[in-house]
Design a protein around this motif. Sequence first.
Motif: not given
Length: 333
Positions: A80-87, A131-135, A204-213
């Motif tokens: 569940p935690y990973d699902w939240g990160r990915i979503a 994840t939102a906090s990381d952003a 890990d790939t799905m949870a990574a943000l596209n902010a830098t790109a």
Amino acid sequence: MTLPVGKPRLTQYAHGGGCACKIPPGELERVVAGLTGPAGADGSLLLGGQDGDDAAVLRIDGGRAIVSTADFFTPVVDDPYDWGRIAAANALSDVYAVGGEPVMALNLLGWPLDALAPELAREVLRGGRDTASDAGCPIAGGHSIDDPEPKYGLAVTGIADPARLLRLDAGRAGLPLSLTKPLGTGVLNARHRATGEVFAHAVDTMAALNATAGRQALERGISCATDVTGFGLLGHLYKLARASGVTAVVDAAAVPYLDGARDSARDGFVPGGSRRNLAWVSPAADFGRIAEQERLLLADAQTSGGLLVAGEIPGAPVIGELVERGRHVLVVR
């Protein structure tokens, strides 16, 4: 790696997983035909019309623009935690894909209260929050319903410079095409759903943000991009090339894939969404001698994929180019 015995498998509580559960692109276009709002007499709606951009962008005063999007889906993984990160990463990606910066989000949660413990929902929300906090994007509440299938995502508000946007219709002949994340999450998620195998590198790939790109694209003066999610690389590239009036040429050998993706496709773990994506683009595509399995991988329904950029950015492989519009909108070599 497999899940511990006795732990609920969230993917078994939904008919499909992640962005592969989207309404098929061709059917969706027929449903919304004529319903998308016009730009308005003042031209303030900069993105969000008939091209199907990743987010809506509205010009306001002071040389600023508001970015708005919403994205949610059924479980793509069992944790569940990973699902939240990915979503959360997937929803935030829509803002980055148009050149924006997320500033606030709201949770969107559907939960089967009679089937899954509320403590699991808390873990989903915790993953989204982190994840939102990381952003740098606070989550300010949201909305929840009792739902037979678990669903989670975010409604995100962002800001952007209206003079520096990433658009679907800004592609020009001669531009290279770069992809910032490897493909293969669709087939790996399908394997996870069927077998319980856990693919940490895909998570890990799905949870990574596209902010830098997104930031790098703007820094290099790039004006055309999209993210690669449920319609697959070919589906999103088709939308970009169609909106820009060009033909997209893909070098199939240059497209990167996650470890295990080819094996999973070979073993038959192909989401129905990937097959529907391929059927949608095939009438407008020239595949030459590209085999069916390779076509399915190129059309694989991705969850929280990378940015597809008409230009070059550091670390992203060039997988093709845009050329003058020819007989086909897509050409794969």
